[in-house]
Enzyme design. Structure first.
Site, PDB file in Angstrom:
ATOM      1  N   LEU A  16      25.181  29.489   1.093  1.00 26.58           N
ATOM      2  CA  LEU A  16      25.656  28.337   1.856  1.00 26.58           C
ATOM      3  C   LEU A  16      24.617  27.225   1.853  1.00 26.58           C
ATOM      4  CD1 LEU A  16      27.806  27.044   3.616  1.00 26.58           C
ATOM      5  CD2 LEU A  16      26.862  28.282   5.590  1.00 26.58           C
ATOM      6  N   ASP A  49       8.346  32.288   6.913  1.00 32.00           N
ATOM      7  CA  ASP A  49       9.105  33.324   7.605  1.00 32.00           C
ATOM      8  C   ASP A  49       9.326  32.862   9.040  1.00 32.00           C
ATOM      9  OD1 ASP A  49      10.016  35.669   8.873  1.00 32.00           O
ATOM     10  OD2 ASP A  49       8.842  36.945   7.534  1.00 32.00           O
ATOM     11  N   LEU A  50      10.544  32.982   9.542  1.00 26.56           N
ATOM     12  CA  LEU A  50      10.814  32.590  10.923  1.00 26.56           C
ATOM     13  C   LEU A  50      10.060  33.447  11.923  1.00 26.56           C
ATOM     14  CD1 LEU A  50      14.642  31.767  10.885  1.00 26.56           C
ATOM     15  CD2 LEU A  50      12.710  30.203  10.686  1.00 26.56           C
ATOM     16  N   GLY A  71      18.556  33.780   7.724  1.00 27.99           N
ATOM     17  CA  GLY A  71      18.701  35.098   8.323  1.00 27.99           C
ATOM     18  C   GLY A  71      19.455  36.045   7.412  1.00 27.99           C
ATOM     19  N   HIS A 111      32.098  37.178  12.616  1.00 26.68           N
ATOM     20  CA  HIS A 111      31.740  38.555  12.954  1.00 26.68           C
ATOM     21  C   HIS A 111      31.173  38.696  14.364  1.00 26.68           C
ATOM     22  CE1 HIS A 111      32.919  39.706   9.003  1.00 26.68           C
ATOM     23  NE2 HIS A 111      32.136  38.772   8.489  1.00 26.68           N
ATOM     24  N   TYR A 138      24.854  42.678  12.627  1.00 25.55           N
ATOM     25  CA  TYR A 138      24.853  41.287  12.175  1.00 25.55           C
ATOM     26  C   TYR A 138      25.687  40.413  13.109  1.00 25.55           C
ATOM     27  CZ  TYR A 138      26.518  37.242   9.539  1.00 25.55           C
ATOM     28  OH  TYR A 138      26.887  35.972   9.159  1.00 25.55           O
ATOM     29  N   LYS A 142      24.777  37.207  15.889  1.00 26.15           N
ATOM     30  CA  LYS A 142      25.424  35.901  15.976  1.00 26.15           C
ATOM     31  C   LYS A 142      25.928  35.642  17.401  1.00 26.15           C
ATOM     32  CE  LYS A 142      24.654  34.707  11.769  1.00 26.15           C
ATOM     33  NZ  LYS A 142      23.676  33.611  11.497  1.00 26.15           N
TER      34      LYS A 142
END
Length: 269
Positions: A16, A49-50, A71, A111, A138, A142
């Site tokens: 994306l 890296d976050l 992510g 999701h 996952y 979110k």
């Protein structure tokens, strides 16, 4: 809200992210790219890296807004999801707050509500008010991200639009996707609307095109100024001939999250 000039795009090397870094500059944005790995052809992209709070704050400094796509995007052990999607998103929000960034567009997902039954027959479209019903760790991350966005709005006045993305690919590849597909062009239109709409507070929207077989309500997205132009229907005949109609007795076909509720794809890294 005036169009922000400089936008941090996290996850810029992903599927994306690649689509959006190609499409969003046409709306006048100067993109600052960030990913965990280098991006071919983008020598100025930030590789970070976050998990690294100092690096995240440095990446955020001076931008007008953030589109957060980074992510893990499939199922993984909770420990991996925790670090990449939960702790990392918190670091990003905290850095945005500290640096005075006004708005984040958060890539949520269908999701987060994947165990919601899909509409059948005359059932109403799924509302953005439907309760969180994550179908995976996952999806759980979110749901957390949406709640984190709400918290930072209520606590700190940091605006967010959480976009529950269906599937954003050049074309739909499954019968289920006919109902949740978002064309890349519509994705760019929606992100642009989310960046520029006035007084969003924390707004949750569904991210898809104006599909004939749509499962969810796009009212809150349209209220931002989003006008989808595409529809998955041109691919319907071919996909149904190859895969058959959805079977309401199949748990994967009966829920919004599809095969994530029964046999989720696993993150390979």
């Amino acid at each position: 809200m005036p169009a922000p000039r400089t936008v941090l795009l996290t996850g810029a090397a992903g599927g994306l992210g690649t689509l959006m870094r190609e499409l969003l500059p046409a709306y006048g944005y100067e993109l600052r790219l960030l990913d965990l790995r280098p991006i071919e052809g983008e020598p100025d992209a930030i590789v970070a890296d976050l998990a690294d709070r100092d690096a995240v704050r440095e990446a955020v400094r001076g931008v007008d807004a953030i589109i957060h796509l980074a992510g893990i995007s499939l199922e993984a052990p909770f420990e991996k999801i925790l670090g990449a999607n939960i702790v990392g998103t918190h670091h990003l929000y905290e850095a945005a707050h500290e640096e005075g960034v006004r708005r984040i567009v958060f890539a949520s997902s269908n999701h987060a509500v994947g165990f919601t039954p899909r509409p059948q027959g005359d059932d109403p479209l799924i509302s953005v008010e439907t309760p969180h019903r994550p179908d995976t760790f996952y999806g759980l991350s979110k749901a957390f991200g949406e709640d984190l966005a709400q918290f930072y709005w209520d606590k700190h006045g940091l605006e967010s639009v959480s976009v529950r993305i269906g599937s954003c690919f050049p074309e739909p590849t499954s019968v289920r996707m006919l109902s949740v597909w978002m064309s890349p062009a519509d994705g760019a239109r929606l992100f642009h609307a989310a960046l520029t709409a006035e007084d969003v507070g924390h707004t949750v929207v569904h991210g898809s095109s104006a599909n004939t077989r749509l499962w969810w309500d796009l009212t809150s997205a349209r209220a931002l100024g989003y006008e989808p132009e595409d529809d998955s229907e041109p691919w319907a005949e071919k996909l149904i001939a190859e895969q058959g109609e959805l079977d309401p007795e199949n748990i994967a076909h009966a829920h919004l999250g599809g095969h994530f509720v029964s046999d989720p794809p696993i993150w390979p890294y």
